[in-house]
Design an enzyme around this catalytic site. Structure first.
Site, short mmCIF file in Angstrom:
data_model
loop_
_atom_site.label_atom_id
_atom_site.label_comp_id
_atom_site.label_asym_id
_atom_site.label_seq_id
_atom_site.Cartn_x
_atom_site.Cartn_y
_atom_site.Cartn_z
N ARG A 188 28.15 38.66 25.96
CA ARG A 188 27.37 37.88 24.92
C ARG A 188 26.65 36.52 25.89
O ARG A 188 25.19 36.46 25.93
CB ARG A 188 28.28 36.73 24.35
CG ARG A 188 27.97 35.99 23.60
CD ARG A 188 29.58 34.78 23.14
NE ARG A 188 28.80 33.72 21.88
CZ ARG A 188 28.27 33.47 21.23
NH1 ARG A 188 28.36 34.75 20.37
NH2 ARG A 188 27.77 32.58 20.89
N GLU A 194 20.52 34.91 11.48
CA GLU A 194 21.74 35.62 11.94
C GLU A 194 22.19 36.27 10.94
O GLU A 194 22.37 36.43 9.52
CB GLU A 194 22.76 34.02 12.07
CG GLU A 194 24.14 34.61 12.20
CD GLU A 194 24.02 35.23 13.58
OE1 GLU A 194 24.74 35.87 13.83
OE2 GLU A 194 24.67 33.75 13.98
C1 LIG Z 1 27.75 34.85 16.22
C2 LIG Z 1 26.71 33.48 17.23
O1 LIG Z 1 26.28 33.66 17.53
N1 LIG Z 1 26.32 33.06 16.64
C3 LIG Z 1 25.50 31.81 16.78
C4 LIG Z 1 24.58 30.82 16.16
C5 LIG Z 1 23.76 29.97 16.30
O2 LIG Z 1 22.65 30.05 17.06
O3 LIG Z 1 23.60 28.81 15.77
C6 LIG Z 1 26.48 31.27 17.98
O4 LIG Z 1 27.15 30.47 18.19
O5 LIG Z 1 24.95 30.68 18.32
ZN LIG Z 2 24.71 34.74 19.10
#
Ligand SMILES: CC(=O)N[C@@H](CC(=O)O)C(=O)O
Ligand SMILES: [Zn+2]
Length: 313
Positions: free
Chosen positions: A65, A180
């Site tokens: 991540r 998403e």
């Molecule tokens: C699972 C994931 O990474 N979701 C994104 C949602 C967004 O881009 O606002 C995040 O938490 O940054």
């Molecule tokens: Zn993401």
């Protein structure tokens, strides 16, 4: 109502970016953007300059991540104005670089539109994420995409919450759009998810081309799901999780959750029920990346927003 009659004149959207790899283990966005960096024919539109861009190459390389800290929380005023230097976390340095290329955030020089491509492990389907209920350009784009992909559907998540809103990579653009799509495990590509993301982006770029050509988009209403509350897993005094998402709730993103409905199941089989005061619509249910953020899901409320008519100046 006057908001139905007023035409809002907006600047053309000439500079558009597509971000992939803001999270290096969300493979649809990483793969699509890498594809388009090699050959951009598919994302070219008349009168638009579209730049595909990998935002966190180190995280992509590690299929993680992030390396030091979540890039999609790093675009804060403090980080962006901090003195540049190697002692900063990698993602803070990267946020400054990206802000230099596509921002500066909040300035007239910033890119017009940034699409940021994400995958979720939750069963959310196609979701577009907006940060403002007053961005009529984005609301019209949402309406256009919803109509274009019917009978498939895509939902709009509005994160305008004063405390739960975060400083995303796309937030440096005049019109930030998160995309998403799930469910897809981290580090995995699924063809259905990949193709769904690609189709949404096609329609989004078509909308921008039509807008720049002078098409007027009449006033409309757009259904959105507004972020209300973050719900954490039940934990013991040491902070360890003591329950899982209940089987009745698992994979039921966007379905109504009523007071008294099962929400969590403890390891010894006890049901923990939702104690709210009315119906909510949970989403990001059991998202893998959110265990570290103390979030089992978010609750949302359904709302209808009015998008004014828009036309280019
Ligand atoms: C699972 C994931 O990474 N979701 C994104 C949602 C967004 O881009 O606002 C995040 O938490 O940054
Ligand atoms: Zn993401």
């Amino acid at each position: 109502m006057s908001s139905f009659n007023t035409i809002v004149s907006l600047e053309e959207a000439r500079r558009v970016a597509i971000f992939g790899g803001t999270h290096g283990n969300e493979m649809s966005g990483v793969t699509l953007v890498n594809l388009w960096v090699k050959n951009g024919a598919e994302i070219q539109r008349k009168g638009v300059e579209t730049k595909p861009f990998i935002t966190n190459p180190k995280a992509v390389e590690k299929c993680a991540r992030y390396v030091d800290t979540d890039l999609n929380r790093a675009f804060t005023p403090e980080n962006l104005s901090a003195p540049q230097g190697d002692n900063q976390p990698y993602e803070v340095q990267r946020a400054q670089e990206i802000n230099g290329i596509f921002g500066p955030k909040g300035s007239p020089d910033a890119y017009d539109v940034i699409f940021d491509l994400h995958n979720t492990t939750s069963n959310m389907g196609c979701t577009l994420i907006l940060e403002s209920s007053k961005d009529h350009f984005n609301l019209q784009m949402m309406n256009y995409i919803k109509k274009a992909i019917a009978p498939s559907s895509c939902l709009v998540l509005l994160n305008e919450h004063p405390l739960l809103k975060y400083s995303t990579s796309r937030s440096i653009a005049k019109h930030p759009v998160g995309l998403e799509v799930g469910p897809q495990p981290q580090g995995v590509l699924r063809s259905n998810i990949f193709e769904a993301m690609r189709v949404i982006l096609k329609h989004a770029l078509d909308f921008i081309e039509l807008f720049n050509e002078g098409m007027e988009f009449p006033s409309c209403t757009v259904e959105v799901f507004r972020v209300l509350e973050r719900i954490d897993y039940p934990r013991d005094a040491n902070g360890n999780i003591i329950a899982m998402v209940h089987p009745n709730l698992q994979d039921c993103d966007w379905e109504p959750l009523n007071p008294g409905d099962p929400m969590f199941q403890t390891f010894d089989g006890k049901t923990i029920r939702f104690q709210g005061s009315g119906t909510v619509y949970p989403t990001f249910i059991n998202e893998a990346a959110y265990y570290e953020k103390q979030q089992a899901f978010v609750t949302t409320r359904r709302e209808s927003l009015v998008a004014s008519s828009i036309r280019k100046v």
